[in-house]
Design an enzyme around this catalytic site. Structure first.
Site, short mmCIF file in Angstrom:
data_model
loop_
_atom_site.label_atom_id
_atom_site.label_comp_id
_atom_site.label_asym_id
_atom_site.label_seq_id
_atom_site.Cartn_x
_atom_site.Cartn_y
_atom_site.Cartn_z
N HIS A 149 0.82 -1.20 0.00
CA HIS A 149 0.00 0.00 0.00
C HIS A 149 0.86 1.27 0.00
O HIS A 149 2.04 1.25 0.38
CB HIS A 149 -0.92 0.02 1.23
CG HIS A 149 -0.19 0.00 2.53
ND1 HIS A 149 0.39 1.13 3.09
CD2 HIS A 149 0.10 -1.02 3.38
CE1 HIS A 149 0.98 0.81 4.22
NE2 HIS A 149 0.83 -0.49 4.43
N GLU A 253 -2.81 -7.19 6.91
CA GLU A 253 -1.54 -6.99 7.61
C GLU A 253 -1.41 -7.95 8.79
O GLU A 253 -2.41 -8.50 9.28
CB GLU A 253 -1.49 -5.53 8.11
CG GLU A 253 -0.29 -5.16 8.96
CD GLU A 253 1.02 -5.26 8.21
OE1 GLU A 253 1.46 -6.40 7.96
OE2 GLU A 253 1.61 -4.21 7.90
#
Length: 407
Positions: A149, A253
């Site tokens: 990201h 994550e």
């Protein structure tokens, strides 16, 4: 019916007490009743409680012998012939059971195959030592692009994790710009696949549309910063070029816990350096090994979809995920060791890491696993500090009939 039996037992006990007999025990077993006395008591009980026999029969029926547990056994590849009688170690088998009947039961329920049938089932060629991975339906996507990201507020200020759920942390203004720039880079790269080498002035984008339009398929983490990155990349493509978007929680994550305490998290990260980055589990969170396990499940599903031909060969798969998850994806795909994984640092935010399909006409792709038919691009290797040439490819089989790639 059960009440009748209980009442009958009470009647017998009352009769015994009325006669002055003491309750039998180990120290006082009581007088031995004669056969005629026992028969007389049974007749009395039967006449007063006619349902007692039916209750006893029902109770005896429930104690009938149950069939042995089913045992399904697959013979090894080298074993050919009739099934051998097998039984569970803890299974109860009556001694008076008919042995021939038991053998027939096992024969019917065992899974046995001839060597020829087993070979056909596992797709093993009789004149080769290699497995045949190729399927008639398999279509290998052109690329698999992994993107960490863009820059998030958690990247510039770690205290953001103390007041905002990790899954809700947004991209910064710079992070949005990074995602937009990554989309332009990928659009240019994908368009170049279909450039026509002539002088008619047709642009790469027009060539891609008119000849063999490529497709872009997105896998995205459910975290907000990952979704915003995917959106920034997707804006660079025409709507009809995007064949699908799938949210995959397995790409999220690493879980570091809930709202994080800054000072405590700093100590835990220091402790992780001594314990090992792969095996260290954060309190109320995950270890790298935990993330590896769920990435394994994701990759298995993705490879299964590829092998089933669910993607076109001109498809570019884009995975918007996170730094540690991205590295563990590569670890699983290329079969890195734990030591090799711990050598690799996170790529920069919004930097594409590209796995290229190996388009070599001299290679019999049917001999190789899907993962063996991709390699890291040279540019991507520059973005992964600590990687070596050996780690940029996957080799699952090196048999006598395997022709090595010219890397």
């Amino acid at each position: 019916m059960a009440a009748s039996i209980s009442t009958a037992s009470s009647a017998v006990a009352a009769a015994r007490c009325a006669s002055g007999a003491r309750r039998p025990s180990r120290s006082n077993p009581g007088p031995v009743a004669s056969t005629s006395a026992i028969a007389r008591r049974r007749r009395i009980i039967k006449s007063e409680y006619p349902d007692a026999d039916a209750a006893a029969a029902a109770r005896a029926s429930s104690r009938r012998r149950r069939p042995p547990p089913r045992v399904i056994r697959v013979l090894p590849r080298a074993t050919v012939g009739p099934a051998v009688t097998t039984r569970e170690e803890n299974g109860s088998v009556d001694e008076d059971e008919d042995e021939d009947e038991d053998t027939a039961w096992n024969m019917d329920n065992a899974v046995c195959m001839d060597a020829e049938d087993l070979e056909r089932l596992t797709r093993v060629s009789s004149d080769s030592f290699a497995y045949s991975y190729g399927q008639s339906a398999r279509k290998l996507p052109k690329r698999i692009v992994l993107v960490r990201h863009g820059e998030s507020y958690g990247n510039v200020d770690e205290s953001e994790y103390t007041r905002t759920p990790d899954s809700q942390i947004r991209l910064t203004t710079n992070g949005h710009a990074q995602a937009t720039e990554t989309g332009k880079q990928l659009r240019k790269l994908f368009d170049e696949d279909f450039v026509v080498d002539d002088d008619d002035g047709v642009s790469a984008a027009d060539s891609a549309k008119s000849l063999h339009p490529y497709r872009v398929f997105f896998y995205i983490s459910p975290y907000r910063r990952s979704k915003e990155t995917a959106l920034g990349i997707a804006r660079a493509f025409d709507d009809d070029a995007i064949s699908g978007v799938r949210e995959e929680p397995q790409l999220r994550e690493q879980d570091f816990g809930n709202f994080q305490d800054a000072s405590r998290k700093k100590l835990e990260k220091r402790e992780r350096q001594y314990f090992g980055r792969f095996f260290y589990r954060f309190p109320d969170g995950e270890s790298g090994a935990d993330v590896f396990d769920r990435i394994t499940i994701f990759e298995d599903h993705m490879v299964r979809d590829i092998d089933a031909g669910r993607f076109d060969e001109n498809t570019n798969m884009v995975l918007c995920t996170h730094g540690l998850t991205l590295r563990l994806f590569l670890m699983r795909w290329f079969h890195w060791t734990v030591a090799e994984y711990e050598r690799i640092a996170n790529p920069a935010n919004s930097t594409p890491i590209i796995l290229e399909r190996i388009d070599d006409p001299t290679v019999n792709k049917g001999t190789f696993h899907t993962k063996e038919l991709y390699r890291l691009s040279a540019e991507s290797m520059k973005g992964l500090r600590g990687i070596s040439d050996v780690m940029a490819r996957c080799v699952l089989y090196t048999g006598p009939h395997t022709t090595p790639f010219a890397w």
